[in-house]
Enzyme design. Structure first.
Site, PDB file in Angstrom:
ATOM      1  N   ASP A   3       0.841  -1.195   0.000  1.00  0.00           N
ATOM      2  CA  ASP A   3       0.000   0.000   0.000  1.00  0.00           C
ATOM      3  C   ASP A   3       0.877   1.246   0.000  1.00  0.00           C
ATOM      4  O   ASP A   3       1.995   1.243   0.513  1.00  0.00           O
ATOM      5  CB  ASP A   3      -0.958   0.011   1.187  1.00  0.00           C
ATOM      6  CG  ASP A   3      -0.248   0.069   2.540  1.00  0.00           C
ATOM      7  OD1 ASP A   3       0.714  -0.713   2.736  1.00  0.00           O
ATOM      8  OD2 ASP A   3      -0.647   0.869   3.409  1.00  0.00           O
ATOM      9  N   GLU A  42       0.177  -0.837   5.963  1.00  0.00           N
ATOM     10  CA  GLU A  42       1.228  -0.258   6.795  1.00  0.00           C
ATOM     11  C   GLU A  42       1.104   1.246   6.901  1.00  0.00           C
ATOM     12  O   GLU A  42       1.355   1.835   7.964  1.00  0.00           O
ATOM     13  CB  GLU A  42       2.603  -0.640   6.235  1.00  0.00           C
ATOM     14  CG  GLU A  42       3.782  -0.315   7.154  1.00  0.00           C
ATOM     15  CD  GLU A  42       4.278   1.117   7.063  1.00  0.00           C
ATOM     16  OE1 GLU A  42       4.977   1.565   7.990  1.00  0.00           O
ATOM     17  OE2 GLU A  42       3.966   1.801   6.053  1.00  0.00           O
TER      18      GLU A  42
END
Length: 388
Positions: free
Chosen positions: A94, A154
């Site tokens: 991500d 994250e």
């Protein structure tokens, strides 16, 4: 007769050479992921990204991952071999940029510098990890017990992957984190822990012109709380407590009935994280009739220097023996998933990913000619720990 360390030096030189030979392939894969775009807030984009990371990783590693979807977020785990877990390599797919932030074509490679959303933090790191592991497999190194975990949240604090990370790390002797490096390629040997708080103020609405005295102004109470919160940091200990997003009121002629403060906390030690948490529990309203509701708490424990010092010393030793770039270390305020592995007692070395700069900024970039050496460094670190 040749010394064993001379043979090791030759092997590392060969690793760098083979990483250089694979560079065109690796850059094409970085380009594909950068162009795809994968912001944490877009679940459809994350699923597309996970599909592509799966395809690329299967090509590099020869096996596919387990896909673990939690609340719609696709995490990918390559567990190599059937033996007990010994080494975990952490990455995330991500990124922070909303789709389209960099225009119609987000990718650029000019004069040996890659630019694009997420290239530095941390798409290149994913590919370096995959290539490093592939080089070991091609050399016949037994990678039984190695896990590559690529998560999908994250950048927003790992709300769905924390338990997975901590579980996968159990029993490991080392965790290597492919987050982007510090300036000049420095490894990140200390990270602050993070906490997030939300202080909700409940007051009472009233007409601001006709009878303001009948109200309880949540905005004024918010001001008192901002000043109180601003005293909770301790610069001497590296503790920062920062009110960030503030809101209050609904219309210009109404005493605000509600207000809200978001607070970012960074600490170097568990003791400070606990102390700040207790201080938030002691906040109290100043205005008669106002009510406070405190939400949130510690998110990531600190990655303290003690969790990385032995691994960093070993990395310096291996890099020097191999003729790789000398390694420097840096302590940073930002947190990563390495905070979680350190928090459960796993020796952790962070910042092993790309060399470049501009994380989360519009000059995000990666220096291409540093990729082969970093890939070789990771490979020799993994091999060293698996053979320990």
């Amino acid at each position: 007769m040749r010394r064993a360390d001379e043979k090791d030096d030759d092997h590392v030189t060969e690793l760098v050479s083979r990483a250089e030979q694979a560079l065109d392939e690796l850059i094409k894969d970085i380009e594909a992921l950068v162009r795809l775009e994968s912001p944490s807030s877009d679940l459809d984009a994350l699923r597309r990204s996970a599909d592509l990371v799966t395809e690329i990783g299967t090509r590099y590693l020869g096996v596919g991952p387990e896909r673990i979807e939690i609340d719609g977020r696709p995490h990918l785990a390559w567990r190599l071999g059937d033996g007990p877990r010994r080494v975990i390599v952490l990455a995330h797919h991500d990124t922070v940029w909303p789709v389209g932030s960099w225009g119609d074509d987000p990718w650029s490679l000019v004069d040996g510098v890659i630019r694009g959303p997420g290239c530095f933090d941390m798409i290149t790191g994913i590919l370096q990890a995959m290539l490093g592991i592939r080089l070991l497999v091609e050399d016949g190194v037994d990678v039984d017990g190695l896990t590559l975990l690529v998560t999908a949240d994250e950048e927003i604090g790992s709300p769905t992957s924390r338990a997975l990370i901590e579980s996968e790390a159990q029993g490991c002797t080392a965790a290597f984190v492919l987050e982007a490096s510090g300036p000049g390629g420095a490894l990140k040997t200390e990270r602050k822990g993070t906490s997030n708080y939300f202080v909700n103020v409940v007051g009472r609405a009233a007409h601001a012109g006709l009878e303001p005295e009948k109200g309880v102004n949540a905005g004024v109470e918010l001001a008192h709380q901002v000043l109180a919160i601003n005293t909770l940091g301790d610069p001497d200990l590296g503790t920062t407590v920062t009110p960030t997003v503030l809101s209050a009121g609904t219309t210009t002629n109404t005493v605000p009935a509600k207000a809200r403060i978001s607070v970012d906390v960074r600490v170097r030690t568990i003791d400070e994280q606990q102390r700040v948490d207790e201080d938030f529990g002691r906040l109290h309203a100043v205005l008669p009739g106002a009510v406070l509701e405190v939400e949130g708490g510690p998110n990531r424990p600190p990655l303290q220097a003690s969790a990385s010092q032995d691994l960093f010393a070993r990395a310096q030793e291996l890099a020097a023996a191999a003729g790789l770039d000398a390694l420097e270390s840096i302590a940073v305020g930002g947190a990563s998933d390495g905070n979680f592995t350190a928090g459960v007692g796993i020796p952790t070395l962070d910042g092993l990913g790309a060399v470049g700069g501009g994380a989360h900024a519009d000059d995000e970039h990666v220096i291409v000619d540093r990729i082969p050496g970093r890939t070789a460094l990771l490979a020799i670190l993994i091999k060293d720990q698996l053979s320990a």
